[in-house]
Design an enzyme around this catalytic site. Structure first.
Site, PDB file in Angstrom:
ATOM      1  N   GLY A  25       0.951  -1.387   0.391  1.00 46.41           N
ATOM      2  CA  GLY A  25      -0.161  -0.036   0.378  1.00 46.41           C
ATOM      3  C   GLY A  25       0.691   1.479  -0.048  1.00 46.41           C
ATOM      4  O   GLY A  25       0.117   2.577   0.081  1.00 46.41           O
ATOM      5  N   MET A  26       2.254   1.185   0.218  1.00 45.59           N
ATOM      6  CA  MET A  26       2.887   2.101   0.422  1.00 45.59           C
ATOM      7  C   MET A  26       3.673   2.449  -0.459  1.00 45.59           C
ATOM      8  O   MET A  26       4.571   3.742  -0.897  1.00 45.59           O
ATOM      9  CB  MET A  26       3.594   2.345   1.990  1.00 45.59           C
ATOM     10  CG  MET A  26       3.332   2.562   3.211  1.00 45.59           C
ATOM     11  SD  MET A  26       2.055   4.207   3.408  1.00 45.59           S
ATOM     12  CE  MET A  26       3.634   5.064   4.095  1.00 45.59           C
ATOM     13  N   VAL A  29       8.945  -2.275  -3.701  1.00 42.52           N
ATOM     14  CA  VAL A  29      10.562  -2.201  -3.343  1.00 42.52           C
ATOM     15  C   VAL A  29      10.969  -2.753  -4.834  1.00 42.52           C
ATOM     16  O   VAL A  29      10.641  -4.290  -5.231  1.00 42.52           O
ATOM     17  CB  VAL A  29      10.242  -3.487  -1.735  1.00 42.52           C
ATOM     18  CG1 VAL A  29      11.336  -3.629  -1.571  1.00 42.52           C
ATOM     19  CG2 VAL A  29       9.014  -2.487  -1.014  1.00 42.52           C
ATOM     20  N   LYS A  44      13.065   1.293  -1.286  1.00 45.76           N
ATOM     21  CA  LYS A  44      11.439   0.921  -0.840  1.00 45.76           C
ATOM     22  C   LYS A  44      11.098   2.383  -1.812  1.00 45.76           C
ATOM     23  O   LYS A  44      11.626   3.571  -1.184  1.00 45.76           O
ATOM     24  CB  LYS A  44      10.713   1.159   0.166  1.00 45.76           C
ATOM     25  CG  LYS A  44       9.631   1.425   0.253  1.00 45.76           C
ATOM     26  CD  LYS A  44       9.152   1.056   1.517  1.00 45.76           C
ATOM     27  CE  LYS A  44       7.142   0.639   2.094  1.00 45.76           C
ATOM     28  NZ  LYS A  44       7.251   0.348   3.501  1.00 45.76           N
ATOM     29  N   ASP A 138       1.575  -2.563  13.936  1.00 45.38           N
ATOM     30  CA  ASP A 138       1.273  -4.263  12.343  1.00 45.38           C
ATOM     31  C   ASP A 138       2.483  -5.245  12.621  1.00 45.38           C
ATOM     32  O   ASP A 138       2.761  -5.606  11.184  1.00 45.38           O
ATOM     33  CB  ASP A 138       1.224  -3.090  10.714  1.00 45.38           C
ATOM     34  CG  ASP A 138       0.453  -3.894   9.995  1.00 45.38           C
ATOM     35  OD1 ASP A 138      -0.379  -5.107  10.161  1.00 45.38           O
ATOM     36  OD2 ASP A 138       0.785  -4.571   8.598  1.00 45.38           O
TER      37      ASP A 138
END
Length: 520
Positions: A25-26, A29, A44, A138
């Site tokens: 989601g971010m 990589v 990333k 998380d």
């Protein structure tokens, strides 16, 4: 931001992108080459899309760099550098060969010795983060990855934050539109209910993760993320020895302590949790060989697209008899854990979610009550000794710590009359309709549901409520059918956005089940 367009690109004149090895989601990589130091690294990256700017995501990305770089610990992924170009933000980390714990679980439940080793190493990493006032939020198998030295690393601090409290540093706006952040299967009750978090929140997730590694599946999974959150908020995690009798007392006690529903019932620190493990001999020295598999933050040996069992692992995977619907667990002693009482949340979307969870709980408890009153003694073939395939536990919440077979009512027991049963079913329909209507209103206010679609849904919801007042289950069933058609059409043509559907889907399912039960 396609993979082809980035292959071979060099960021800031130093990091040459070689191969995409993960996505989330971010961002993405990549395996890259640090051309200055001539070494492989993981990079990333996140697009800085001028057409669709998201300052909150950019700040979270930058915070991950600052947060992880500030923790120097052998069990936390090492951050080497960070920066930005005109169109990308990037974070340079050590390249981990893997596998992740999620990859390890492909082969089934893990040996006790390995899980004890994981418990020590991850607890050590969390202790380091918590000492800086940071909460990961998380912790799950996919975020625990093996390094090239054989040790486990905690990765992905992208949604970490400073612990909540009277003196906590606030970070306004970073989570305002997504109040409940994390992975449902490992979400602590206080997270699920939108309450403040601290280090004990991570410890709960650690306990659930250890349970999962030993059992091969999470303990309180539901059919939807909302249902799973509800189970964590209302049920105790079962004793791991119900499904893995070979787990030593120290490890079982550690998991039970970590997964207390009330944060005050959990160990105060990660170090305190490990002392429970130390009550048994340390057998964590046995470490399986590190295999190679592509995951979100690690590189595979090649551009494999499938996650395979660890090639070098020779430790046996013990069989597990799991409990699921129709397989009652042995009767457990009454729990001394105090239930977690939700507090009001003043933030709009958080209030919508909390109202939804509360309404679903009312519905589930009502159904569960009447079902138990009608239940009979389970068939002997369903006893815990019968070997059954591993499957997710039942969605229905329980008001006791560990579900047990409901005995056949004695002749003196009073069974509910048909009128009482019908009344409870109608109440469940009304509660489900109200929950869905509240969620529709909240989603409309946030732009996740367009006004015409909201009006169409509310029209049918009003018809269902009218049918309840008129005690007309057939009318409710027809209105439910019309509601389903309107909803599906709105999702199909985009008048209900993906974020809206994520919240409304489970509520539609709950209302459908309630109407079917009443009409049937």
């Amino acid at each position: 931001m396609g993979m082809e367009s980035l292959t071979g690109r060099t960021l800031s004149g130093r990091y040459r992108l070689e191969e995409q090895i993960g996505a989330g989601g971010m961002g993405q990589v990549w395996r890259a080459i640090d051309t200055v130091l001539d070494r492989q690294v993981a990079v990333k990256i996140m697009s800085l899309d001028a057409a669709h700017p998201d300052p909150t995501a950019v700040e979270r990305f930058a915070r991950e760099a600052r947060t992880t770089a500030g923790i120097s610990h052998p069990h936390v992924v090492t951050v080497h550098d960070s920066g930005a170009t005109d169109d990308l933000a990037y974070l340079v980390m050590e390249l981990l060969p893997g596998p992740s714990l999620a990859d390890e679980m492909v082969s089934g439940p893990m040996p006790v010795a390995q899980v004890e080793g994981v418990a020590r190493e991850v607890a050590s990493a969390l202790g380091a983060a918590h000492s800086r006032g940071l909460v990961h939020r998380d912790i799950k198998p996919a975020n625990i990855v093996r390094g090239d030295d054989g040790r486990w690393r905690v990765v992905d601090f992208g949604i970490s934050r400073l612990a909540d409290g009277p003196t906590a540093v606030t970070q306004p706006g970073l989570t305002a539109t997504h109040m409940i952040i994390g992975t449902a299967d490992y979400l602590a009750p206080e997270q699920a209910l939108g309450r403040p978090v601290n280090g004990r929140t991570d410890l709960y997730a650690l306990g659930v993760m250890l349970w999962t590694l030993l059992a091969g599946a999470p303990p309180l999974s539901g059919t939807t993320p909302v249902a799973t959150m509800m189970r964590h908020a209302t049920e105790d995690v079962p004793d791991i020895r119900d499904v893995r009798p070979d787990v030593p007392a120290g490890l079982a006690e550690m998991i039970t302590a970590l997964t207390g529903r009330n944060p005050e019932d959990r160990p105060a620190t990660a170090d305190a949790a490990v002392t429970l493990l130390d009550r048994t001999p340390d057998v964590s020295g046995t470490v399986a060989s590190a295999g190679l598999a592509a995951t979100e933050v690690i590189a595979g040996a090649s551009a494999a697209t499938a996650v395979l069992p660890t090639a070098g692992s020779t430790a046996p995977r013990p069989p597990v008899v799991a409990t699921g619907p129709g397989t009652p667990r042995p009767q457990a002693a009454p729990s001394s854990r105090a239930p977690l009482t939700p507090e009001p949340d003043q933030r709009r979307w958080g209030a919508v979610i909390l109202g939804v969870v509360a309404a679903l709980l009312v519905i589930a408890l009502a159904w569960n009550w009447w079902a138990k009153r009608d239940a009979t003694t389970p068939d002997p073939a369903d006893s815990p000794s019968a070997s059954q395939p591993l499957e997710a536990p039942s969605l229905t919440p329980s008001t006791s710590p560990s579900p047990s077979p409901t005995p056949t009512p004695s002749p003196s027991a009073t069974s509910p009359s048909p009128a009482q049963t019908s009344g409870a079913a109608a109440t469940a329909v009304a509660a489900a309709a109200d929950a869905l209507q509240s969620a529709v209103s909240g989603a409309e206010a946030l732009g996740a549901v367009e006004k015409p679609a909201a009006n169409a849904l509310n029209k049918q919801l009003s018809a269902i409520s009218k049918a309840v007042r008129a005690e007309a289950p057939d009318d409710a069933s027809q209105a439910m059918s019309d509601l389903r058609s309107a909803y599906d059409q709105a999702v199909s043509d985009g008048r209900i956005k993906g974020t809206g559907a994520t919240v409304l889907d489970p509520l539609m399912g709950a209302l459908q089940s309630a109407v079917d039960r009443w009409a049937g």
